[in-house]
Design a protein around this motif. Structure first.
Motif, PDB file in Angstrom:
ATOM      1  N   GLU A 523      21.746  -4.537 -41.652  1.00  0.00           N
ATOM      2  CA  GLU A 523      21.323  -5.173 -40.407  1.00  0.00           C
ATOM      3  C   GLU A 523      22.520  -5.760 -39.676  1.00  0.00           C
ATOM      4  O   GLU A 523      22.605  -5.713 -38.451  1.00  0.00           O
ATOM      5  N   PHE A 524      23.441  -6.308 -40.452  1.00  0.00           N
ATOM      6  CA  PHE A 524      24.626  -6.892 -39.823  1.00  0.00           C
ATOM      7  C   PHE A 524      25.413  -5.846 -39.047  1.00  0.00           C
ATOM      8  O   PHE A 524      25.853  -6.080 -37.924  1.00  0.00           O
ATOM      9  N   GLU A 525      25.567  -4.666 -39.645  1.00  0.00           N
ATOM     10  CA  GLU A 525      26.283  -3.588 -38.960  1.00  0.00           C
ATOM     11  C   GLU A 525      25.610  -3.243 -37.638  1.00  0.00           C
ATOM     12  O   GLU A 525      26.252  -3.038 -36.623  1.00  0.00           O
ATOM     13  N   LYS A 526      24.287  -3.202 -37.709  1.00  0.00           N
ATOM     14  CA  LYS A 526      23.519  -2.887 -36.513  1.00  0.00           C
ATOM     15  C   LYS A 526      23.718  -3.982 -35.445  1.00  0.00           C
ATOM     16  O   LYS A 526      23.954  -3.694 -34.272  1.00  0.00           O
ATOM     17  N   LEU A 527      23.663  -5.227 -35.900  1.00  0.00           N
ATOM     18  CA  LEU A 527      23.845  -6.348 -34.975  1.00  0.00           C
ATOM     19  C   LEU A 527      25.220  -6.291 -34.317  1.00  0.00           C
ATOM     20  O   LEU A 527      25.378  -6.545 -33.132  1.00  0.00           O
ATOM     21  N   GLN A 528      26.175  -5.929 -35.150  1.00  0.00           N
ATOM     22  CA  GLN A 528      27.543  -5.855 -34.663  1.00  0.00           C
ATOM     23  C   GLN A 528      27.644  -4.796 -33.549  1.00  0.00           C
ATOM     24  O   GLN A 528      28.266  -5.037 -32.519  1.00  0.00           O
ATOM     25  N   LEU A 529      26.988  -3.683 -33.759  1.00  0.00           N
ATOM     26  CA  LEU A 529      26.974  -2.632 -32.738  1.00  0.00           C
ATOM     27  C   LEU A 529      26.267  -3.117 -31.468  1.00  0.00           C
ATOM     28  O   LEU A 529      26.726  -2.855 -30.350  1.00  0.00           O
ATOM     29  N   LEU A 530      25.183  -3.824 -31.663  1.00  0.00           N
ATOM     30  CA  LEU A 530      24.438  -4.336 -30.503  1.00  0.00           C
ATOM     31  C   LEU A 530      25.292  -5.308 -29.691  1.00  0.00           C
ATOM     32  O   LEU A 530      25.260  -5.321 -28.461  1.00  0.00           O
ATOM     33  N   MET A 531      26.071  -6.132 -30.419  1.00  0.00           N
ATOM     34  CA  MET A 531      26.965  -7.072 -29.748  1.00  0.00           C
ATOM     35  C   MET A 531      28.002  -6.318 -28.918  1.00  0.00           C
ATOM     36  O   MET A 531      28.294  -6.671 -27.780  1.00  0.00           O
ATOM     37  N   ARG A 532      28.562  -5.258 -29.531  1.00  0.00           N
ATOM     38  CA  ARG A 532      29.605  -4.485 -28.843  1.00  0.00           C
ATOM     39  C   ARG A 532      29.025  -3.772 -27.636  1.00  0.00           C
ATOM     40  O   ARG A 532      29.654  -3.704 -26.595  1.00  0.00           O
ATOM     41  N   GLU A 533      27.829  -3.288 -27.814  1.00  0.00           N
ATOM     42  CA  GLU A 533      27.187  -2.578 -26.708  1.00  0.00           C
ATOM     43  C   GLU A 533      27.049  -3.504 -25.509  1.00  0.00           C
ATOM     44  O   GLU A 533      27.408  -3.175 -24.383  1.00  0.00           O
ATOM     45  N   ARG A 534      26.567  -4.693 -25.781  1.00  0.00           N
ATOM     46  CA  ARG A 534      26.385  -5.689 -24.733  1.00  0.00           C
ATOM     47  C   ARG A 534      27.730  -6.057 -24.097  1.00  0.00           C
ATOM     48  O   ARG A 534      27.834  -6.219 -22.892  1.00  0.00           O
ATOM     49  N   TYR A 535      28.738  -6.172 -24.941  1.00  0.00           N
ATOM     50  CA  TYR A 535      30.066  -6.583 -24.490  1.00  0.00           C
ATOM     51  C   TYR A 535      30.657  -5.536 -23.530  1.00  0.00           C
ATOM     52  O   TYR A 535      31.113  -5.867 -22.435  1.00  0.00           O
ATOM     53  N   PHE A 536      30.606  -4.265 -23.941  1.00  0.00           N
ATOM     54  CA  PHE A 536      31.203  -3.240 -23.087  1.00  0.00           C
ATOM     55  C   PHE A 536      30.370  -3.001 -21.829  1.00  0.00           C
ATOM     56  O   PHE A 536      30.902  -2.673 -20.789  1.00  0.00           O
ATOM     57  N   TYR A 537      29.077  -3.208 -21.969  1.00  0.00           N
ATOM     58  CA  TYR A 537      28.232  -3.063 -20.791  1.00  0.00           C
ATOM     59  C   TYR A 537      28.628  -4.109 -19.743  1.00  0.00           C
ATOM     60  O   TYR A 537      28.719  -3.823 -18.556  1.00  0.00           O
ATOM     61  N   ARG A 538      28.902  -5.321 -20.218  1.00  0.00           N
ATOM     62  CA  ARG A 538      29.296  -6.374 -19.301  1.00  0.00           C
ATOM     63  C   ARG A 538      30.639  -6.045 -18.638  1.00  0.00           C
ATOM     64  O   ARG A 538      30.833  -6.244 -17.451  1.00  0.00           O
ATOM     65  N   LEU A 539      31.568  -5.525 -19.432  1.00  0.00           N
ATOM     66  CA  LEU A 539      32.879  -5.143 -18.884  1.00  0.00           C
ATOM     67  C   LEU A 539      32.725  -4.058 -17.826  1.00  0.00           C
ATOM     68  O   LEU A 539      33.364  -4.078 -16.782  1.00  0.00           O
ATOM     69  N   LEU A 540      31.819  -3.150 -18.130  1.00  0.00           N
ATOM     70  CA  LEU A 540      31.568  -2.039 -17.224  1.00  0.00           C
ATOM     71  C   LEU A 540      31.070  -2.525 -15.868  1.00  0.00           C
ATOM     72  O   LEU A 540      31.397  -1.965 -14.829  1.00  0.00           O
ATOM     73  N   LYS A 541      30.296  -3.569 -15.891  1.00  0.00           N
ATOM     74  CA  LYS A 541      29.707  -4.091 -14.650  1.00  0.00           C
ATOM     75  C   LYS A 541      30.673  -4.952 -13.861  1.00  0.00           C
ATOM     76  O   LYS A 541      30.403  -5.311 -12.727  1.00  0.00           O
ATOM     77  N   GLN A 542      31.780  -5.319 -14.506  1.00  0.00           N
ATOM     78  CA  GLN A 542      32.746  -6.179 -13.810  1.00  0.00           C
ATOM     79  C   GLN A 542      33.615  -5.338 -12.883  1.00  0.00           C
ATOM     80  O   GLN A 542      33.690  -4.119 -13.016  1.00  0.00           O
TER      81      GLN A 542
END
Ligand code: ZN
Length: 568
Positions: A523-542
């Motif tokens: 689950e932690f691995e999955k959470l980590q991926l979800l965090m990264r997904e959110r992070y890069f999505y935010r960068l993408l929108k900047q």
């Protein structure tokens, strides 16, 4: 709390065993990695209070109370934070570092004074057992106090006449000045003289069990019948309760607390197998004491004499209670037969009959209020009007809005008069402490919180984080603050959850996260991926250059593919 260095606090915590600390008050049973027991902060029948030995934290899944060793001492035992630190440091054999904020000379003085107060209690105890203490011992025997009660409560005797302190401790001017400072002597025309003479002595302890003063009952016909220590930096009559330290655990485990009038009532109850009595120190009960009592047990029984003076005392206690009372509380009032006190009743009827009275005859506080209003107001329409007026003014003092509404309805029923809506006092923050973060709307997602929880549960995971992952929580200031500190603490090799609590002692999410059921590596691995997904999505929108955007899009898609594979 800022004045203790973090390294020192960490050292104290490393040498402290929270399981041992809590097990003195709560019966703990091993359950998986944790220990479970009945929560000492709320009433429950099945255990939801968990203590983690490896994380050194406690958390109650029932009421949400949680923290580390310092929090347990402050929340449960009523220590201040510096007191909790000192207490645990002393237990661990560590010297508390001197700090600019704490005057070490003052500290030394305080320590000496407390040692002297302990010494005083010892001297009175010894005097009671010596031939000169015969009169005192006879008194306790007449009052049917068995030797074990005399020992346990360290009852003593101050011989009549002057010179007991001087004889015991020498005629040193500095010593005498110290004895004056702690209230054992006072300065008269002929120099320092003993304050307590010809009295049986009741040492009074603070919440930590330290002797801070004394009550003395005179043996002959002299006045005053009861004499207490004067107010000193340690002895505040309006804050202390006789029996608090000795009975705290029994009160919690038996779920019974009886407030009585005097020391002898408290002791008689203990002698009859009811070590659950508390008494104010010879004065009427005050608001701070009521607060303390309700904190210890939400449904205390207040005992009063059945005579006029007793009813007046009950009314005063009720008035003190209003600003503190909440719907969660259920105090009851018991009027004893005229001319009786718990001591005399116990001697005459025994403990079972007394317990039955507590059970059956004690009336809810609301009944006591309505009865009291009736007596005050008198009869006729004017009486009803007076009653309504008085009720209105008393309701205005209540802090709990729901409770005051309920009481108002009762008073309206009795008086048949519509009460005015009382002007509301500012809500009492002490009653329900607001969550420190809840004021700011939280942008934290459940995934972010769960990710943080996974790190607290297993700080090894922090080492595996990549550099850009430090920015995972940027969109929620509160969470980001916690997260940044977690990374710092892990880098400095602290016990992360515990050290985090030092910085955010009010944030009960920390012990919750660390105590909830284990988050698996998958689950932690999955959470980590979800965090990264959110992070890069935010960068993408900047805003950014095309090249940057391309890079972020590439990374984002990469992570989304991975997430698809793990089934998210
Ligand atoms: Zn609880």
């Amino acid at each position: 709390m800022a004045h203790f260095p973090t390294e020192f606090l960490d050292e104290v915590l490393v040498r402290t065993d929270i399981v041992e600390l809590i097990a003195r008050h709560v019966q703990l049973k091993k359950s998986g990695n944790n220990f479970m027991g009945l929560c000492p902060f709320h009433h429950e029948k099945s255990p939801s209070f968990s203590v983690s030995a490896d994380k050194q934290l406690f958390y109650c899944f029932g009421c949400g109370k949680g923290g580390g060793a310092f929090q347990f001492l402050t929340e449960h035992d009523g220590y201040s934070f510096p007191e909790a630190v000192e207490y645990l440091a002393e237990k661990a054999g560590l010297a508390v570092p001197e700090s600019r904020e704490v005057d070490s000379g003052e500290q030394e003085k305080k320590k000496r004074a407390l040692a002297l107060l302990e010494k005083g209690a010892d001297l009175f105890c010894r005097a009671l057992m010596a031939p000169e203490g015969r009169a005192g011992l006879d008194y306790f025997k007449r009052r049917k106090l068995p030797p074990e009660i005399i020992r346990k409560y360290r009852l003593g005797y101050a011989p009549p006449g002057y010179g007991f302190m001087e004889k015991s401790l020498g005629r040193d001017a500095r010593m005498q000045a110290q004895l004056e400072a702690v209230g054992l002597m006072f300065k008269g025309d002929r120099g320092y003289v003993d304050r307590f003479r010809g009295r049986v002595m009741f040492p009074i302890t603070d919440r930590r069990g330290q002797v801070v003063g004394y009550g003395g009952r005179i043996l002959d016909q002299g006045e005053p019948k009861y004499l207490n220590s004067p107010e000193t930096p340690f002895f505040h009559k309006s804050e202390l309760l006789y029996g608090y330290f000795e009975h705290r655990d029994e009160i919690r485990s038996r779920k019974l607390l009886v407030v009585v009038e005097g020391y002898m009532d408290v002791l008689a109850m203990a002698a009859h197998g009811l070590p659950v009595g508390l008494a104010p120190l010879g004065t009427a009960i005050g608001e701070r004491q009521v607060r303390e009592i309700l904190r210890l047990h939400p449904e205390p029984v207040f005992c009063f004499d059945g005579d006029r003076a007793g009813r007046q005392a009950a009314w005063r206690a009720l008035e003190k209670m209003l600003p503190v009372l909440a719907a969660e509380h259920g105090p009851r009032f018991l009027y004893l037969p005229e001319g009786e006190d718990p001591d005399s009743l116990l001697q005459r009827e025994g403990s079972e009959a007394f317990a039955l009275r507590l059970e059956q005859d004690a009336k809810p506080v609301l009944d006591t209020w309505i009865d009291g209003l009736r007596i005050l107001a008198g009869s006729g329409p004017e009486g009803r009007a007076r009653m309504a007026k008085k009720a209105d003014s008393m309701l205005a003092a209540m802090a709990d809005d729901y409770l005051s509404q309920a009481w108002r309805q009762e008073a309206e029923k009795v008086t048949a008069i519509t009460l005015k809506t009382p002007p509301r006092a500012a809500p009492e923050t002490v009653l329900r402490r607001p969550h420190p973060i809840s004021k700011v709307p939280s942008l934290a997602t459940p995934n972010q919180e769960r990710f943080l929880a996974a790190l607290l549960q297993n700080p090894q995971r922090i080492r595996g984080l990549l550099a850009d992952e430090e920015k995972f929580m940027l969109d929620d200031a509160g969470l980001n603050q916690l997260y940044t500190r977690v990374l710092e603490l892990a880098a400095a090799n602290y016990n992360v959850a515990q050290a985090l609590l030092l910085d955010f002692p009010q944030d009960e999410r920390i012990p919750l996260w660390a105590s909830q059921s284990d988050i698996s590596d998958d689950e932690f691995e999955k959470l980590q991926l979800l965090m990264r997904e959110r992070y890069f999505y935010r960068l993408l929108k900047q805003d950014g250059t095309l090249a940057e955007k391309q890079h972020y899009r590439y990374r984002w898609n990469e992570i989304r593919n991975k997430l698809e594979k793990v089934g998210q």
